[in-house]
Design an enzyme around this catalytic site. Structure first.
Site, mmCIF file in Angstrom:
data_model
loop_
_atom_site.group_PDB
_atom_site.id
_atom_site.type_symbol
_atom_site.label_atom_id
_atom_site.label_comp_id
_atom_site.label_asym_id
_atom_site.label_seq_id
_atom_site.Cartn_x
_atom_site.Cartn_y
_atom_site.Cartn_z
ATOM 1 N N TYR A 38 56.778 39.719 35.970
ATOM 2 C CA TYR A 38 56.320 40.949 35.601
ATOM 3 C C TYR A 38 56.593 42.195 36.370
ATOM 4 O O TYR A 38 56.971 43.067 35.864
ATOM 5 C CB TYR A 38 54.683 40.714 35.340
ATOM 6 C CG TYR A 38 54.134 42.078 35.004
ATOM 7 C CD1 TYR A 38 54.190 42.533 33.615
ATOM 8 C CD2 TYR A 38 53.052 42.798 36.081
ATOM 9 C CE1 TYR A 38 53.316 43.519 33.246
ATOM 10 C CE2 TYR A 38 52.443 43.861 35.571
ATOM 11 C CZ TYR A 38 52.710 44.498 34.277
ATOM 12 O OH TYR A 38 51.951 45.330 33.926
ATOM 13 N N SER A 68 54.264 50.182 35.702
ATOM 14 C CA SER A 68 52.969 49.836 36.461
ATOM 15 C C SER A 68 53.224 50.185 37.722
ATOM 16 O O SER A 68 54.353 50.002 38.410
ATOM 17 C CB SER A 68 52.777 48.348 35.941
ATOM 18 O OG SER A 68 51.654 48.025 36.890
ATOM 19 N N ASN A 88 49.243 48.097 18.019
ATOM 20 C CA ASN A 88 48.333 47.301 17.287
ATOM 21 C C ASN A 88 47.095 46.704 18.268
ATOM 22 O O ASN A 88 46.043 45.999 17.856
ATOM 23 C CB ASN A 88 48.812 46.143 16.567
ATOM 24 C CG ASN A 88 49.205 45.179 17.558
ATOM 25 O OD1 ASN A 88 50.002 45.382 18.626
ATOM 26 N ND2 ASN A 88 49.358 43.711 17.273
#
Length: 314
Positions: free
Chosen positions: A198, A173, A46
């Site tokens: 993260y 990442s 989205n």
């Protein structure tokens, strides 16, 4: 003279920005393959990279599921993609990766609705959240970025096998290089750093990809992890510092469309089957950290993940 130079520096950077951005965003998916009859699920589609990925898959004729938490926003994006591509087969379904009940509900609904699944892109994620837990008590980064997608992939795996050749793409990442899998502190209860949490979760994405590839060998399902690059997206919404950095260096950061290229490359490019389990950046195989190449850690993380999610270990 110094004053003049200081005034010139930002002007020169502004003028050079397009060339610098082009240099930093090398890697474009050049495949011309069309996808009529193919079914794809993209989590977090989205917004940002996920939205651009879904748009490109729809442009090529695929039936695309936007799996996201904010259904209203997803519906707006779906209509936009339908209008741009002319493909009306863009559907929105509720998926909250921080709640295993939502993940199971999404999978149950999808499996009842679809006979096939050819492409699963685990794109959604959170970054640098203040310490918090998912509905099931997992630290938010490891819970959403790793465990949520681990469970989703597990629940859809038989459908992927039935639809082979099929692919799973996990968005990781470059930050994984700073990550470590500390099994004694997987939930961050002994020590917590939003930035490192993260990084740990992005390392988990790569380890999951490699172990999944090993287990799926010969099944017709292949899997890849990708580094999309430094992309202008909503991912930094939890960090004021990172939002400032993004604004400061906005001229040099990839657009979401540029960031989606490697995910698309791994999802649709022909002939990548022998590269299953590899990590990609800028549409090419990329180097990973020593811990990301550790098969023992990958297998242990798989077992621990199964245990945390209540999945029988084989």
């Amino acid at each position: 003279m110094i004053g003049i130079l200081l005034l010139l520096v930002p002007v020169l950077l502004y003028l050079a920005a397009p060339q610098i951005r082009k240099m930093l965003s090398s890697g474009v998916c050049t495949s011309t393959i069309q996808l009529p009859g193919k079914v794809a699920v993209v989590t977090g589609a989205n917004t940002g990279i996920g939205k651009e990925t879904a748009k490109e898959l729809a442009q090529r004729g695929a039936r695309v599921y936007i799996a996201c938490r904010d259904v209203h926003k997803g519906e707006l994006v779906a209509r936009e993609i339908q209008n741009v591509t002319g493909n009306q087969q863009v559907l929105v379904r509720k998926l909250d990766l921080s709640d295993t009940k939502s993940i199971r509900a999404f999978a149950k609904g999808f499996l009842a609705e679809e006979k096939h699944l050819h492409i699963l892109i685990n794109n959604a994620g959170v970054m640098m959240c203040p310490y918090s837990k998912t509905a099931d008590g997992f630290e938010m980064h490891i819970g959403v970025n790793h465990l949520g997608h681990f469970l989703l992939t597990h629940l859809l795996l038989e459908k992927l096998k039935e639809s082979a050749p099929s692919r799973v793409v996990n968005v990781s990442s470059l930050a994984h290089h700073l990550g470590r899998i500390n099994f004694h502190n997987l939930q961050g209860e002994k020590f917590y750093s939003a930035g490192l949490a993260y990084c740990h979760s992005k390392l988990a994405n790569i380890l999951f990809t490699q172990e999944l590839a090993r287990r799926l060998k010969g099944s017709g399902v292949t899997t890849y992890s990708v580094h999309p690059g430094t992309v202008h997206s909503e991912l930094v919404r939890h960090s004021f510092f990172m939002r400032c950095i993004w604004r400061l260096f906005s001229f040099f950061i990839k657009t979401p469309q540029q960031g989606a290229q490697t995910s698309l490359y791994c999802a649709i490019t022909e002939g990548l089957e022998t590269r299953s389990g590899n990590h990609f950046s800028d549409c090419d195989v990329a180097w990973v950290s020593a811990q990301a190449r550790n098969e023992t850690i990958a297998r242990r993380l798989w077992d621990v993940s199964c245990d945390l999610l209540g999945i029988p270990m084989d």
